[in-house]
Design an enzyme around this catalytic site. Structure first.
Site, PDB file in Angstrom:
ATOM      1  N   ASP A 145       0.898  -1.325   0.120  1.00  0.00           N
ATOM      2  CA  ASP A 145       0.346   0.146   0.188  1.00  0.00           C
ATOM      3  C   ASP A 145       1.180   1.257   0.124  1.00  0.00           C
ATOM      4  OD1 ASP A 145      -2.215   1.027   0.735  1.00  0.00           O
ATOM      5  OD2 ASP A 145      -1.519   1.668   2.578  1.00  0.00           O
ATOM      6  N   ASP A 148      -0.668   4.951   0.612  1.00  0.00           N
ATOM      7  CA  ASP A 148      -0.709   6.360   2.267  1.00  0.00           C
ATOM      8  C   ASP A 148      -0.947   5.486   3.369  1.00  0.00           C
ATOM      9  OD1 ASP A 148      -1.299   8.310   0.501  1.00  0.00           O
ATOM     10  OD2 ASP A 148      -2.713   7.117  -0.561  1.00  0.00           O
ATOM     11  N   THR A 150      -2.997   1.142  -4.598  1.00  0.00           N
ATOM     12  CA  THR A 150      -3.484   2.187  -4.062  1.00  0.00           C
ATOM     13  C   THR A 150      -5.036   2.342  -4.597  1.00  0.00           C
ATOM     14  OG1 THR A 150      -4.059   4.483  -3.729  1.00  0.00           O
ATOM     15  CG2 THR A 150      -2.987   3.894  -5.933  1.00  0.00           C
ATOM     16  N   ASN A 151      -6.063   2.018  -3.269  1.00  0.00           N
ATOM     17  CA  ASN A 151      -8.037   2.709  -3.415  1.00  0.00           C
ATOM     18  C   ASN A 151      -7.741   3.618  -4.572  1.00  0.00           C
ATOM     19  OD1 ASN A 151      -8.184  -0.104  -2.761  1.00  0.00           O
ATOM     20  ND2 ASN A 151      -9.495   0.328  -1.194  1.00  0.00           N
ATOM     21  N   LYS A 166     -10.101  -2.349  -2.887  1.00  0.00           N
ATOM     22  CA  LYS A 166      -9.821  -3.115  -1.421  1.00  0.00           C
ATOM     23  C   LYS A 166     -10.587  -2.990  -0.243  1.00  0.00           C
ATOM     24  CE  LYS A 166      -5.760  -0.772  -1.041  1.00  0.00           C
ATOM     25  NZ  LYS A 166      -4.830  -0.595  -0.806  1.00  0.00           N
ATOM     26  N   LEU A 177      -6.208  -2.227   8.646  1.00  0.00           N
ATOM     27  CA  LEU A 177      -6.366  -3.715   8.832  1.00  0.00           C
ATOM     28  C   LEU A 177      -7.913  -3.805   8.324  1.00  0.00           C
ATOM     29  CD1 LEU A 177      -6.355  -4.044  12.602  1.00  0.00           C
ATOM     30  CD2 LEU A 177      -5.021  -5.302  11.478  1.00  0.00           C
ATOM     31  N   THR A 212      -8.780  -2.647   5.348  1.00  0.00           N
ATOM     32  CA  THR A 212      -8.668  -2.840   3.599  1.00  0.00           C
ATOM     33  C   THR A 212      -7.676  -3.549   3.522  1.00  0.00           C
ATOM     34  OG1 THR A 212      -7.031  -0.834   3.549  1.00  0.00           O
ATOM     35  CG2 THR A 212      -9.403  -0.098   3.379  1.00  0.00           C
TER      36      THR A 212
END
Length: 253
Positions: A9, A11, A42-43, A176, A203, A205
């Site tokens: 991930d 951020d 990234t989402n 996610k 946790l 995502t």
């Protein structure tokens, strides 16, 4: 487990806004120098891979754009496997760019899909058109379920809420914690879940998505979730580290 691949991930793990997390650059280059395939995931759908590479460059970290994978890219990959090529889109340039690359025509006339990402120009007319199209058979797809970003900036999940209430239909979220985006990221590096670890700060995502996709998981405490939060979820990360600077690659094998 023999560690062969890493999904990481961005951020809260590697970056705080536009500043690098301490040790993030060194951690990434340890992976790259050891020829470990990496996906920086990234989402958030509002930046292209090159935008993200430029963001990292501005923070003093040099990584190629090819390492980045966003929920906009995953959405385009998902839709390219589905029948239909017409979409009504609520989102910004990065999402539109990925959909054009995948061969989509953007229209509000009988679209096959309503696709929602993130935009600061969301308005009543967009919500009306999207809800009307969904209620009349368009498939409802959203890049990510995040309701808000830092400072309570509305996220994709918040934009979808009105459309969902009006149409009575829920979107399929690509990002996610959906395991779909993890599978898509694995496909990019031709990786297997049992040989891959996901590193994240959330946790609910990152770690949940990895767990659901069958990956090993490492929680870093430099972002959203903290040590005490682990007791509030029914699953456990395989490792917990203060930050990426604390990760010893040998420990992950």
């Amino acid at each position: 487990m023999t560690l062969k691949n890493v999904i990481c991930d961005i951020d809260g793990v590697l970056m705080y806004d536009n500043k690098a997390v301490e040790g993030a650059g060194a951690f990434l280059h340890r992976l790259i120098d050891n020829d470990v395939p990496v996906v920086l995931l990234t989402n958030y759908p509002s930046q292209t891979a090159q935008d993200l590479a430029n963001r990292f460059h501005s923070a003093g970290i040099e990584v190629p754009a090819s390492l980045f994978y966003t929920s906009a890219m995953a959405t385009a990959d998902f839709l390219s496997q589905q029948p239909g090529k017409k979409a009504y889109v609520i989102g910004e340039g990065a999402l539109v760019h990925e959909l054009y690359k995948a061969g989509f025509t953007l229209t509000d006339v009988n679209p096959d899909f309503v696709i929602v990402g993130e935009t600061r120009s969301y308005n009543w007319e967009m919500m009306h058109k999207a809800a009307y199209c969904v209620a009349n058979g368009a498939r409802f797809i959203a890049t990510n379920p995040d309701t808000h970003a830092k400072g309570f900036v509305p996220g994709c999940g918040a934009l979808c809420a009105g459309i969902e209430k009006i149409s009575g239909r829920s979107p399929f979220y690509v990002g996610k914690p959906s395991p779909y985006i993890i599978r898509a990221a694995l496909n990019r590096i031709h990786a297997h879940s049992e040989e891959t670890i996901i590193i994240g700060d959330n946790l609910r995502t990152d770690i949940l998505a990895g767990f659901q996709a069958g990956l090993k998981t490492a929680l870093v405490l430099s972002g959203v979730s903290q040590q005490q939060d682990v007791e509030n979820v029914p699953f456990r990360p395989d490792w917990i580290f203060p930050s990426v600077a604390s990760i010893d690659l040998a420990e992950l094998n």
